[in-house]
Design a protein around this motif. Structure first.
Motif, short mmCIF file in Angstrom:
data_model
loop_
_atom_site.label_atom_id
_atom_site.label_comp_id
_atom_site.label_asym_id
_atom_site.label_seq_id
_atom_site.Cartn_x
_atom_site.Cartn_y
_atom_site.Cartn_z
N TYR A 103 -1.00 -11.33 -3.84
CA TYR A 103 -1.49 -9.95 -3.81
C TYR A 103 -0.36 -8.93 -3.61
CZ TYR A 103 -1.17 -9.58 1.32
OH TYR A 103 -0.71 -9.51 2.61
N ARG A 104 0.74 -9.35 -3.02
CA ARG A 104 1.84 -8.41 -2.79
C ARG A 104 2.86 -8.40 -3.93
NH1 ARG A 104 3.56 -7.89 3.48
NH2 ARG A 104 4.94 -6.39 2.45
N ASP A 105 2.63 -9.25 -4.93
CA ASP A 105 3.52 -9.27 -6.09
C ASP A 105 3.01 -8.26 -7.09
OD1 ASP A 105 4.52 -11.83 -8.51
OD2 ASP A 105 5.05 -9.71 -8.29
N ARG A 106 3.65 -7.09 -7.12
CA ARG A 106 3.16 -5.99 -7.94
C ARG A 106 3.26 -6.28 -9.43
NH1 ARG A 106 5.89 -1.19 -4.21
NH2 ARG A 106 5.10 -2.04 -2.24
N THR A 107 4.11 -7.23 -9.80
CA THR A 107 4.26 -7.57 -11.21
C THR A 107 3.21 -8.57 -11.69
OG1 THR A 107 5.77 -9.43 -10.80
CG2 THR A 107 6.75 -7.23 -11.00
N SER A 108 2.40 -9.07 -10.77
CA SER A 108 1.43 -10.10 -11.14
C SER A 108 0.09 -9.55 -11.62
CB SER A 108 1.17 -11.03 -9.94
OG SER A 108 0.42 -10.35 -8.94
N TYR A 109 -0.07 -8.23 -11.54
CA TYR A 109 -1.36 -7.63 -11.89
C TYR A 109 -1.47 -7.51 -13.41
CZ TYR A 109 -2.28 -6.89 -7.03
OH TYR A 109 -2.54 -7.10 -5.70
N ALA A 110 -2.35 -8.30 -13.99
CA ALA A 110 -2.46 -8.38 -15.44
C ALA A 110 -3.71 -7.72 -16.00
CB ALA A 110 -2.44 -9.85 -15.88
N TYR A 111 -4.67 -7.43 -15.12
CA TYR A 111 -5.94 -6.86 -15.58
C TYR A 111 -6.09 -5.48 -14.96
CZ TYR A 111 -6.53 -11.75 -16.63
OH TYR A 111 -6.34 -13.01 -17.10
N TRP A 112 -6.43 -4.50 -15.82
CA TRP A 112 -6.42 -3.10 -15.41
C TRP A 112 -7.69 -2.39 -15.85
CZ3 TRP A 112 -2.37 -1.06 -12.59
CH2 TRP A 112 -1.24 -1.88 -12.46
N GLY A 113 -8.11 -1.42 -15.02
CA GLY A 113 -9.18 -0.54 -15.42
C GLY A 113 -8.63 0.63 -16.21
N GLN A 114 -9.51 1.56 -16.58
CA GLN A 114 -9.10 2.69 -17.41
C GLN A 114 -8.58 3.86 -16.59
OE1 GLN A 114 -12.14 2.19 -16.41
NE2 GLN A 114 -12.81 4.23 -15.75
N GLY A 115 -8.81 3.83 -15.29
CA GLY A 115 -8.32 4.88 -14.41
C GLY A 115 -9.35 5.94 -14.11
N THR A 116 -9.18 6.58 -12.95
CA THR A 116 -10.02 7.70 -12.56
C THR A 116 -9.13 8.78 -11.95
OG1 THR A 116 -12.01 8.35 -11.30
CG2 THR A 116 -10.55 6.74 -10.26
N GLN A 117 -9.38 10.04 -12.33
CA GLN A 117 -8.52 11.14 -11.92
C GLN A 117 -8.88 11.60 -10.51
OE1 GLN A 117 -5.90 12.86 -13.67
NE2 GLN A 117 -5.61 13.79 -11.64
N VAL A 118 -7.87 11.75 -9.68
CA VAL A 118 -8.01 12.35 -8.36
C VAL A 118 -7.11 13.58 -8.33
CG1 VAL A 118 -7.58 12.08 -5.89
CG2 VAL A 118 -8.59 10.20 -7.21
N THR A 119 -7.70 14.72 -8.02
CA THR A 119 -6.94 15.96 -7.93
C THR A 119 -7.17 16.57 -6.55
OG1 THR A 119 -7.20 16.35 -10.30
CG2 THR A 119 -6.53 18.23 -8.95
N VAL A 120 -6.08 16.82 -5.85
CA VAL A 120 -6.15 17.40 -4.51
C VAL A 120 -5.54 18.79 -4.57
CG1 VAL A 120 -5.59 17.11 -2.08
CG2 VAL A 120 -5.91 15.09 -3.54
N SER A 121 -6.34 19.78 -4.29
CA SER A 121 -5.87 21.17 -4.33
C SER A 121 -5.37 21.60 -2.96
CB SER A 121 -6.99 22.09 -4.79
OG SER A 121 -8.06 22.06 -3.86
N SER A 122 -4.38 22.50 -2.99
CA SER A 122 -3.78 22.96 -1.72
C SER A 122 -4.49 24.19 -1.19
CB SER A 122 -2.31 23.27 -1.93
OG SER A 122 -2.16 24.23 -2.95
#
Length: 122
Positions: A103-122
């Motif tokens: 789980y800590r091997d960042r290069t081992s992640y082979a399956y991905w979702g499409q993403g979701t946008q997070v926007t934080v306004s100041s």
């Protein structure tokens, strides 16, 4: 293979909270380590948090420690990212990913979702 679909992103003011969800389908979800990554405009994708298969072990990038919490419900085939005390610099597209490796091997992640946008306004 496993298919991943994120949800829960949106626009929030600084100091606010959001909870992202990632629903998995396909092969047995409990056989995968899961992680969250993010990519801000003009920047490379970066690691945010990860959870081992059993949800016993977790790992976070320093900038989110104490503010973000990753958790998973293997019975529901879902992984969550609870985000509190959000900052404008947390603005990014957030991706859920799965790995059959460590789980800590960042290069081992082979399956991905499409993403979701997070926007934080100041």
């Amino acid at each position: 293979q496993v298919q991943l679909v994120e949800s829960g992103g949106g626009l929030v003011q600084a100091g606010g909270s959001l909870r992202l969800s990632c629903a998995a389908s396909g092969r047995t979800f409990s056989g995968y380590a899961v992680g969250w990554f993010r990519q801000a405009p003009g920047k490379e994708r970066e690691f945010v948090a990860a959870s081992s298969r059993s949800d016993v072990l977790t790992h976070y990038t320093d900038s989110v420690k104490g503010r973000f919490t990753i958790s998973r419900d293997n019975a529901k085939n879902t992984v969550y990212l609870q985000m509190v005390s959000l900052k404008p610099e947390d603005t990014a597209v957030y991706y859920c990913a799965a790995s059959v490796g460590y789980y800590r091997d960042r290069t081992s992640y082979a399956y991905w979702g499409q993403g979701t946008q997070v926007t934080v306004s100041s």
